[in-house]
Design an enzyme around this catalytic site. Sequence first.
Site, PDB file in Angstrom:
ATOM      1  N   TYR A  22      34.585  23.222  25.228  1.00  0.00           N
ATOM      2  CA  TYR A  22      34.145  21.686  25.355  1.00  0.00           C
ATOM      3  C   TYR A  22      33.865  21.494  26.916  1.00  0.00           C
ATOM      4  CZ  TYR A  22      33.695  21.145  20.443  1.00  0.00           C
ATOM      5  OH  TYR A  22      33.614  21.536  19.135  1.00  0.00           O
ATOM      6  N   ALA A  56      21.821  37.240  27.332  1.00  0.00           N
ATOM      7  CA  ALA A  56      21.893  38.522  27.851  1.00  0.00           C
ATOM      8  C   ALA A  56      21.767  39.718  26.590  1.00  0.00           C
ATOM      9  CB  ALA A  56      22.928  38.934  28.537  1.00  0.00           C
ATOM     10  N   TYR A  66      27.705  46.812  18.826  1.00  0.00           N
ATOM     11  CA  TYR A  66      27.195  46.136  19.981  1.00  0.00           C
ATOM     12  C   TYR A  66      25.612  46.049  19.573  1.00  0.00           C
ATOM     13  CZ  TYR A  66      25.309  46.142  24.754  1.00  0.00           C
ATOM     14  OH  TYR A  66      24.839  45.574  26.079  1.00  0.00           O
ATOM     15  N   THR A  70      20.989  48.997  33.806  1.00  0.00           N
ATOM     16  CA  THR A  70      21.291  48.088  35.189  1.00  0.00           C
ATOM     17  C   THR A  70      22.301  48.723  35.799  1.00  0.00           C
ATOM     18  OG1 THR A  70      20.141  46.115  34.263  1.00  0.00           O
ATOM     19  CG2 THR A  70      21.447  45.953  36.251  1.00  0.00           C
TER      20      THR A  70
HETATM   21  P1  NAD Z   1      30.733  43.928  31.988  1.00  0.00           P
HETATM   22  O1  NAD Z   1      31.621  44.587  30.963  1.00  0.00           O
HETATM   23  O2  NAD Z   1      30.946  44.293  33.331  1.00  0.00           O
HETATM   24  O3  NAD Z   1      30.723  42.398  31.925  1.00  0.00           O
HETATM   25  C1  NAD Z   1      31.132  41.512  30.604  1.00  0.00           C
HETATM   26  C2  NAD Z   1      32.083  40.567  30.850  1.00  0.00           C
HETATM   27  O4  NAD Z   1      32.124  39.708  29.678  1.00  0.00           O
HETATM   28  C3  NAD Z   1      33.171  41.072  31.333  1.00  0.00           C
HETATM   29  O5  NAD Z   1      33.738  40.397  32.506  1.00  0.00           O
HETATM   30  C4  NAD Z   1      34.188  40.846  29.964  1.00  0.00           C
HETATM   31  O6  NAD Z   1      35.755  40.640  30.547  1.00  0.00           O
HETATM   32  C5  NAD Z   1      33.596  39.449  29.588  1.00  0.00           C
HETATM   33  N1  NAD Z   1      33.768  39.319  28.150  1.00  0.00           N
HETATM   34  C6  NAD Z   1      34.005  40.313  27.328  1.00  0.00           C
HETATM   35  N2  NAD Z   1      34.281  39.798  26.223  1.00  0.00           N
HETATM   36  C7  NAD Z   1      34.500  38.555  26.315  1.00  0.00           C
HETATM   37  C8  NAD Z   1      34.819  37.454  25.350  1.00  0.00           C
HETATM   38  N3  NAD Z   1      35.175  37.589  24.197  1.00  0.00           N
HETATM   39  N4  NAD Z   1      35.022  36.195  25.917  1.00  0.00           N
HETATM   40  C9  NAD Z   1      34.994  35.807  27.439  1.00  0.00           C
HETATM   41  N5  NAD Z   1      34.512  37.111  28.228  1.00  0.00           N
HETATM   42  C10 NAD Z   1      34.293  38.326  27.737  1.00  0.00           C
HETATM   43  O7  NAD Z   1      29.367  44.193  31.549  1.00  0.00           O
HETATM   44  P2  NAD Z   1      27.909  43.948  32.270  1.00  0.00           P
HETATM   45  O8  NAD Z   1      27.212  45.213  32.418  1.00  0.00           O
HETATM   46  O9  NAD Z   1      28.312  42.859  33.463  1.00  0.00           O
HETATM   47  O10 NAD Z   1      26.924  43.078  31.067  1.00  0.00           O
HETATM   48  C11 NAD Z   1      26.760  41.923  31.087  1.00  0.00           C
HETATM   49  C12 NAD Z   1      25.949  41.551  29.888  1.00  0.00           C
HETATM   50  O11 NAD Z   1      24.789  42.074  30.200  1.00  0.00           O
HETATM   51  C13 NAD Z   1      26.487  41.854  28.603  1.00  0.00           C
HETATM   52  O12 NAD Z   1      26.348  41.001  27.540  1.00  0.00           O
HETATM   53  C14 NAD Z   1      25.763  43.087  28.134  1.00  0.00           C
HETATM   54  O13 NAD Z   1      25.627  43.368  26.834  1.00  0.00           O
HETATM   55  C15 NAD Z   1      24.579  42.659  28.839  1.00  0.00           C
HETATM   56  N6  NAD Z   1      23.650  43.767  29.066  1.00  0.00           N
HETATM   57  C16 NAD Z   1      24.201  44.787  30.408  1.00  0.00           C
HETATM   58  C17 NAD Z   1      23.414  45.816  30.607  1.00  0.00           C
HETATM   59  C18 NAD Z   1      23.675  46.925  31.495  1.00  0.00           C
HETATM   60  O14 NAD Z   1      23.043  47.818  31.847  1.00  0.00           O
HETATM   61  N7  NAD Z   1      24.421  46.387  32.531  1.00  0.00           N
HETATM   62  C19 NAD Z   1      22.199  46.425  29.727  1.00  0.00           C
HETATM   63  C20 NAD Z   1      21.965  45.435  28.649  1.00  0.00           C
HETATM   64  C21 NAD Z   1      22.721  44.201  28.479  1.00  0.00           C
HETATM   65  N1  UDP Z   2      31.072  24.342  19.827  1.00  0.00           N
HETATM   66  C1  UDP Z   2      31.569  24.283  20.874  1.00  0.00           C
HETATM   67  N2  UDP Z   2      31.503  23.465  21.936  1.00  0.00           N
HETATM   68  C2  UDP Z   2      30.700  22.246  21.667  1.00  0.00           C
HETATM   69  C3  UDP Z   2      29.853  22.101  20.605  1.00  0.00           C
HETATM   70  C4  UDP Z   2      30.258  23.033  19.556  1.00  0.00           C
HETATM   71  O1  UDP Z   2      32.384  25.500  21.256  1.00  0.00           O
HETATM   72  O2  UDP Z   2      30.631  21.467  22.540  1.00  0.00           O
HETATM   73  C5  UDP Z   2      30.982  25.271  18.793  1.00  0.00           C
HETATM   74  C6  UDP Z   2      32.010  24.818  17.583  1.00  0.00           C
HETATM   75  O3  UDP Z   2      33.123  25.583  17.394  1.00  0.00           O
HETATM   76  C7  UDP Z   2      30.914  24.933  16.347  1.00  0.00           C
HETATM   77  C8  UDP Z   2      29.965  25.745  16.934  1.00  0.00           C
HETATM   78  O4  UDP Z   2      29.851  25.592  18.303  1.00  0.00           O
HETATM   79  O5  UDP Z   2      31.385  25.053  15.041  1.00  0.00           O
HETATM   80  C9  UDP Z   2      28.695  25.378  16.477  1.00  0.00           C
HETATM   81  O6  UDP Z   2      28.126  24.059  16.632  1.00  0.00           O
HETATM   82  P1  UDP Z   2      27.208  23.485  15.759  1.00  0.00           P
HETATM   83  O7  UDP Z   2      27.024  22.037  16.423  1.00  0.00           O
HETATM   84  O8  UDP Z   2      26.036  24.232  15.660  1.00  0.00           O
HETATM   85  O9  UDP Z   2      27.795  23.482  14.248  1.00  0.00           O
HETATM   86  P2  UDP Z   2      29.086  22.883  13.670  1.00  0.00           P
HETATM   87  O10 UDP Z   2      29.811  22.017  14.584  1.00  0.00           O
HETATM   88  O11 UDP Z   2      28.436  22.089  12.498  1.00  0.00           O
HETATM   89  O12 UDP Z   2      29.840  24.100  12.998  1.00  0.00           O
END
Ligand code: NAD
Ligand code: UDP
Length: 332
Positions: free
Chosen positions: A80, A130, A161, A191
């Site tokens: 939030y 992304a 993935y 990239t």
């Molecule tokens: P990266 O692994 O360096 O960055 C991903 C980041 O997300 C990291 O900092 C990681 O700690 C964070 N992260 C992972 N799980 C998380 C979670 N549950 N909550 C919060 N943070 C979380 O990779 P990147 O290359 O910088 O990629 C960034 C985005 O771009 C990704 O979504 C990836 O799928 C997308 N992407 C990248 C490429 C590429 O070639 N680099 C290509 C296609 C798509």
């Molecule tokens: N959510 C959040 N931040 C917000 C509003 C929602 O993280 O400010 C999350 C929350 O977990 C919620 C989900 O987003 O379950 C989906 O939100 P949505 O309003 O679509 O659905 P609902 O609240 O009915 O599950």
Amino acid sequence: MTRPSRQHADRRKSPVMGKRILVTGGAGFLGSHLCEKLLARGHEVICLDNFYTGRKKNIVHLLDNPYFELMRHDVTFPLYVEVEEIYNLACPASPIHYQFDPVQTTKTSVHGAINMLGLAKRTKAKIFQASTSEVYGDPEIHPQPEEYRGAVNPIGPRACYDEGKRCAETLFFDYYRQHKVNIRVARIFNTFGPRMLPNDGRVVSNFIVQALTGQDITIYGDGKQTRSFCYVDDLIDGIIALMDAPDTVTGPINLGNPTEFTMLELAQKIIELTDTKSKLVFRPLPQDDPMQRQPDISKAKEILRWQPTVQLEEGLKKTIAYFDKELSKATP
Ligand code: NAD
Ligand code: UDP
Ligand code: UDP
């Protein structure tokens, strides 16, 4: 008389001229470059990361900036905050990292998308996803236009993935149709650039580190598979151009550099540029490894007026210089 909608808008408004923007995965490779560019454009940035593959080091130089805020949080949990734009990048991107904990990878894409879309819905923020060329799987048509629906193995080692990202796209378009959320979906192709992890297993970082340290350069399969590599600065410009495009532009839109190379050509280029004595060695091709990949970027050119400007060699030189410095710091 109170005006709830106005109050709501004011709470979201940043005190600076720019917008208040959330970047998830902001301490990662792409995320850190994006945070930098958004700050440079006068925006206020909340960088969210759980540091799974991201590093403090990538954003340490931004910590003194009063308009930059670092938040340790996992996107699979609700969040939030009051923001005007969300760039959702959180997700490990290299095969060895996303396959290390595949269940968490799917949760990050799917639960992360739900939470961020819920946040966008509540705050009326514009939200960028992304997505990836992996939604095309091992493509049967070449180059890949956005209309192509892909050939993905739903139960293979890459599925956590690929299918996670495909489901995230589904959620984005359903929140757009059902809840009128303002969405932007980019399908990012390979990239590269500074701040990739030296050990993250992606081909450009692997080859450069191997070349700089005199290790064998590991070609998977026969090395004839292709990829098209985009330099990070070009990609970040494309991402921001999509976010700033008119509201009718939802995507999905391919972002990448259409110049295609085989892995053997890439290795050869890196050998030349590093002047290494490293030799090529051949290793088995991982399961479901796509044989070819090249973006059709006609839409990005026409709609965003965007196309990459950095040639592979120029980008490789900058990336080699980065790793050279990193590796020399690592050795006492
Ligand atoms: P990266 O692994 O360096 O960055 C991903 C980041 O997300 C990291 O900092 C990681 O700690 C964070 N992260 C992972 N799980 C998380 C979670 N549950 N909550 C919060 N943070 C979380 O990779 P990147 O290359 O910088 O990629 C960034 C985005 O771009 C990704 O979504 C990836 O799928 C997308 N992407 C990248 C490429 C590429 O070639 N680099 C290509 C296609 C798509
Ligand atoms: N959510 C959040 N931040 C917000 C509003 C929602 O993280 O400010 C999350 C929350 O977990 C919620 C989900 O987003 O379950 C989906 O939100 P949505 O309003 O679509 O659905 P609902 O609240 O009915 O599950
Ligand atoms: N690859 C390789 N040697 C390596 C790492 C990767 O030949 O040391 C190959 C890999 O099999 C794939 C291509 O390089 O065909 C790109 O791999 P990467 O993991 O960078 O990206 P993705 O497969 O996700 O496009």
